[in-house]
Design an enzyme around this catalytic site. Sequence first.
Site, PDB file in Angstrom:
ATOM      1  N   TRP A 347       0.836  -1.215   0.000  1.00 32.29           N
ATOM      2  CA  TRP A 347       0.000   0.000   0.000  1.00 32.29           C
ATOM      3  C   TRP A 347       0.865   1.257   0.000  1.00 32.29           C
ATOM      4  O   TRP A 347       0.388   2.351  -0.298  1.00 32.29           O
ATOM      5  CB  TRP A 347      -0.931   0.005   1.223  1.00 32.29           C
ATOM      6  CG  TRP A 347      -0.221   0.201   2.554  1.00 32.29           C
ATOM      7  CD1 TRP A 347       0.879  -0.472   3.002  1.00 32.29           C
ATOM      8  CD2 TRP A 347      -0.557   1.134   3.583  1.00 32.29           C
ATOM      9  NE1 TRP A 347       1.231  -0.024   4.254  1.00 32.29           N
ATOM     10  CE2 TRP A 347       0.363   0.954   4.645  1.00 32.29           C
ATOM     11  CE3 TRP A 347      -1.554   2.094   3.723  1.00 32.29           C
ATOM     12  CZ2 TRP A 347       0.337   1.704   5.818  1.00 32.29           C
ATOM     13  CZ3 TRP A 347      -1.590   2.832   4.901  1.00 32.29           C
ATOM     14  CH2 TRP A 347      -0.647   2.633   5.933  1.00 32.29           C
ATOM     15  N   ASP A 348       2.143   1.090   0.319  1.00 35.51           N
ATOM     16  CA  ASP A 348       3.095   2.196   0.311  1.00 35.51           C
ATOM     17  C   ASP A 348       2.961   3.012  -0.982  1.00 35.51           C
ATOM     18  O   ASP A 348       3.069   4.226  -0.986  1.00 35.51           O
ATOM     19  CB  ASP A 348       4.543   1.676   0.377  1.00 35.51           C
ATOM     20  CG  ASP A 348       4.817   0.748   1.556  1.00 35.51           C
ATOM     21  OD1 ASP A 348       3.893   0.026   1.954  1.00 35.51           O
ATOM     22  OD2 ASP A 348       5.945   0.733   2.066  1.00 35.51           O
ATOM     23  N   GLU A 487       0.886  -2.202  13.000  1.00 39.46           N
ATOM     24  CA  GLU A 487       1.101  -3.661  12.959  1.00 39.46           C
ATOM     25  C   GLU A 487       1.444  -4.279  14.314  1.00 39.46           C
ATOM     26  O   GLU A 487       1.690  -5.483  14.387  1.00 39.46           O
ATOM     27  CB  GLU A 487       2.183  -3.979  11.914  1.00 39.46           C
ATOM     28  CG  GLU A 487       1.710  -3.674  10.499  1.00 39.46           C
ATOM     29  CD  GLU A 487       2.804  -3.809   9.450  1.00 39.46           C
ATOM     30  OE1 GLU A 487       3.994  -3.764   9.807  1.00 39.46           O
ATOM     31  OE2 GLU A 487       2.462  -3.939   8.257  1.00 39.46           O
ATOM     32  N   LYS A 597       2.702   1.364  16.398  1.00 43.15           N
ATOM     33  CA  LYS A 597       3.931   1.295  15.611  1.00 43.15           C
ATOM     34  C   LYS A 597       4.060   2.468  14.629  1.00 43.15           C
ATOM     35  O   LYS A 597       5.140   2.979  14.403  1.00 43.15           O
ATOM     36  CB  LYS A 597       3.929  -0.016  14.830  1.00 43.15           C
ATOM     37  CG  LYS A 597       5.158  -0.250  13.990  1.00 43.15           C
ATOM     38  CD  LYS A 597       5.054  -1.584  13.272  1.00 43.15           C
ATOM     39  CE  LYS A 597       6.182  -1.797  12.302  1.00 43.15           C
ATOM     40  NZ  LYS A 597       5.956  -2.956  11.442  1.00 43.15           N
ATOM     41  N   GLN A 598       2.961   2.852  14.022  1.00 42.28           N
ATOM     42  CA  GLN A 598       3.042   3.863  12.962  1.00 42.28           C
ATOM     43  C   GLN A 598       1.713   4.589  12.840  1.00 42.28           C
ATOM     44  O   GLN A 598       0.691   4.111  13.348  1.00 42.28           O
ATOM     45  CB  GLN A 598       3.385   3.190  11.641  1.00 42.28           C
ATOM     46  CG  GLN A 598       2.308   2.271  11.100  1.00 42.28           C
ATOM     47  CD  GLN A 598       2.845   1.303  10.069  1.00 42.28           C
ATOM     48  OE1 GLN A 598       3.380   0.265  10.428  1.00 42.28           O
ATOM     49  NE2 GLN A 598       2.685   1.630   8.803  1.00 42.28           N
TER      50      GLN A 598
HETATM   51  O1  IFM Z   1       3.744  -1.470   4.156  1.00 39.01           O
HETATM   52  C1  IFM Z   1       4.668  -1.307   5.155  1.00 39.01           C
HETATM   53  C2  IFM Z   1       3.986  -1.494   6.497  1.00 39.01           C
HETATM   54  O2  IFM Z   1       2.977  -0.527   6.680  1.00 39.01           O
HETATM   55  C3  IFM Z   1       4.975  -1.387   7.621  1.00 39.01           C
HETATM   56  N1  IFM Z   1       6.020  -2.367   7.436  1.00 39.01           N
HETATM   57  C4  IFM Z   1       6.734  -2.216   6.174  1.00 39.01           C
HETATM   58  C5  IFM Z   1       5.788  -2.298   4.995  1.00 39.01           C
HETATM   59  C6  IFM Z   1       6.557  -2.075   3.695  1.00 39.01           C
HETATM   60  O3  IFM Z   1       7.119  -0.797   3.680  1.00 39.01           O
END
Ligand code: IFM
Length: 768
Positions: A347-348, A487, A597-598
Site C-alpha cells: 500500500w506504500d 502492525e 507502531k506507525q
Molecule cells: O507497508 C509497510 C507497512 O505498513 C509497515 N512495514 C513495512 C511495509 C513495507 O514498507
Amino acid sequence: MSVKPLSHKSWVIYEDGISREKMRFQETIFTLGNGYIGVRGILEEGYEEECAGTYIAGIYDQGKGQSSEIVNVPNPFRVEVYINGKKLSMDNMKVVEHRRILDMKKAVLSRHTVFTDAGKRYEYQSRRFLSLRNMHLGVLRFSFRALDGDAHVVVKRIIDGTTRNEIQAVGEPIKHYAVTHASDTASGVLYLEARTNDLGILIGMASSGDMVTGKFQPAVETKCYTNGESVVREYCFDARKGRRYRFNEYISIYTSHNFEHDVKSACLNGVELARKQGIARLLRKHVRAWDRRWQNCDIGIEGDLPAQKAIRFNIYHMLIAASSEDIDVSIGAKALSGEWYKGHIFWDTEIYILPFFIYTQPEIARNLLLYRQRRLSQARINAKLERYEGALFPWESAASGKDETPKWWRGPDGVLIEVYTRQIQHHIVSDIAYAVATYRGVTKDHGFMLDYGAELIFETARFWASCVSYNKKISLYEVKEVTGPDEYHKGVDNSSYTNYLARWNLLYAAELYNKFLEMHPNRLKKLSKKMDLSQNEVEKWRDIGNKIMFLIGKNGLIEEFQGYFGKRNDVIEQWDKKGMPIYSKDEEELKHTQLVKQADVILLLHLFPNDFTADIKKMNFDYYDARTTHLSSLSPCIYAILATELNDIDKAYKYFRYAVNGDLKAYFGNTELGMHAASLGGVWQLVINGFAGVRVKGDILSINPRLPRNWQSLEFKLVWRGNNTSFRVSGDKVEVLLSSRNKKIKLPMSIYNKACYIGAGKLTTVAK
Ligand code: IFM
C-alpha cells in the site's frame, strides 16, 4: 517561475573516504535507475561486503523461495583491473583516496579512487549512468593511471552472471536465473543471456566498448572469452607512469518480458546504435531528459540547504524508480534500490508514493494505477479464495497480482515470525480505490475512470460489502479480524482506519454509480452487465457505508480499534537526541499496550482532512503522538503533516528532519537493504500538504502555507487539472504562475482562505 538552482551543492551527494561498514549503505544511496533498470551503487571491481544488485522492473521469480521476488539479474557493470597480476580492490590494497559523487540533477555517478600497493599508487576513475532517453541503455566510462611507475596492466570488462538474491529474511540466497548463453562477436561485443527459473523470461545483456586511443597508444592485446557464468573482454598492456588510459562501454539490456522481438538482436543493435552516437551525445540526451523530468517536480527551499539537498534526494529516488513508459509495473517498498521485501508492492505505493506522481507527473501515476487495474481479475480470484466477493488486492504484490506475502519473516531482533498480515491487512483494498479517486480528483481524467477506474471502485466496494457483518444489537456493520496500519495490533475488530476507508469506498462507489447513471448511462449499462451489478446492490453499498461502525467518542477521540483503550496505557517517556521515542522493542509485549507502531488514526485524519474539525485533529494528535513509537518509516512524515495543520511547526519540523534524512543519514536503520520508498513520498506530501498547506477543498485547490521558521521561501510545481502551475511561498505571500495554452482559463483557487482566479501566463500574488 522556476525553482532557483540554489547551488550545485544541493544537487550532489558525496562519499569521501571509504568505510567497509558503510559500503552497503552507500550502495543504496548511490543507486542509479531509469524506472526500468535499477543498479545499486557498488564499486565496479567488487569487494567482500558487496551486494551487487541489478534489478529490472517487473522481472520476478520464485524458484526455491517462499514467494516470487524481484530478480537480481547479471551485473553488467563489472570492471577488474590487475597490476602485475594483483587486482585493484579494497580487499587487496589500501585505499588512500576515495570520493564518489552522485549528481542527482543528471543521475550520474562519478568516482575517483587511488589504491596503493608495495609503495606505488594506482588511480581508477569511473562515471556511469542509466539512460533516461533509452531505458535499455547503460553507459560506463572508466580510466586507469599508474601514478608512481610503469606497470603491466590487465583490464577485464565483465558481464557477471554469478549474481544471486543474497538478501533473504528466511532461507539461503537464491539464484533466480541460469546463464544460457555467453559469447562475444567478432568485433568484441560481449553478450550474455540468462533465463529465469519459473517463467523462463530471457534476459539479454550486451556490452560494446573500446579503449580510447590517443597519441600514446600502447600495444594492447585484446581478447574475449567466457569464464564460467560470465563473459569477459580483456585488455593487456604496459602502462606508462602517469599516463591515463580510458575505456568507454555501452550496455544494452532487453528481456523477453513484454517484448516480442529477438532479445539478442535488440541488445546487439542497441549497443551498436549507442556506440555510433558516442558517450558525449548520449550523456547530453540523458541530461536533457532529466532536466525535463525535474522541471515539473523540483522543490526549492531557501534558507535551509540541508533540507534542500535532502528533499531532492528523496525526489531523485522516486524518479529513478518510475518509468515514464507504460511497462506494466509498479514501485516496490524498496523502489529499485534493493531486494528487501522481495521487490514487492505494498500500500506504500498508493497511499504514500502516488500523490507525488499524481500532482507532478500524472501520466506516470496513471501507469501505476493501471498496474493494479490489470490485476483486477486476479484480485477477484483472491477474494473468492478467501470467500469474499469483489476484488481483494494482495497485501504484497509482484507480477501476477497473487498474494506474495511470505509466510515467514525475520523480525528486527532476528527471530522468525509467522506473517499474520497476509490475509487480513485488507485496508489495501480501499487504499488502492482511494488512490484512483485522488487521481481522478486532481486530473479530471474522466476517460481513465470510464475505462478502468470505475470497475475497480465498484469491485472494491463489493469486497467491503461482503466483508462486513451486521450486528443487530447495535444496528451497525462491523469489520472483524483485520490488521490496520499499526502492525503491533494484529487481527483486531473494527480498526478505525480500515472501517473509515471501507465506508468511504462504499459511499464513493455508490456516488460514482449515480453519476455514471446520469452522465454515461450506456457505459454504465455495459459495465453493469459485465460485473452483474444492479442498482439494488449499489443501494446496499450505500446502506452499509452509512452504517459501518466508527469508534469516535463524544469528545472526538477515535479509538484505534475496538478494545484499544482497554490495553495497558503506556506512553512514550524517553526520547533520543533527534526527539524520537525510546521504548522496549518486544512486540509480544507491545501488543498488550496502547503503543502504536506507525501512523494509523493520524493517517486517517491526513487522508480525510476535511472530514474532521481542528479540535478533533488536535485531540487525536496529542493522544497518539504520545503513544507512537514510529518504528515504521511510514510514520514520522504523517505526524508532521498533522502537526502543520495544528500549527505546531516546530514539532512538524522535528519530524520532517527525521523523515527527510531517514535514508540519507541512516536514521531508519536499515538503508543498506534499500530505500524506504513510502517515506520518500510521505515527505513530499509533508512539504506540499503540510508546509505549503495544499489541499483540495470541494473542487478547488486551497493553499494555506505555514513554513518552518528558517525557510525564507518554498517553491514547487503542481499539475492541477492538466495545467502546469508554479508556486512560490515567501514571507506572507504566495505567488502563482499558471502555464496553459488556454489563455482564457481562470482557475479558481483559495489562497490564505481568499477566493481567487488564476489566469494563464501572468503572475498572481496573494498576500496573507
Ligand atoms: O507497508 C509497510 C507497512 O505498513 C509497515 N512495514 C513495512 C511495509 C513495507 O514498507
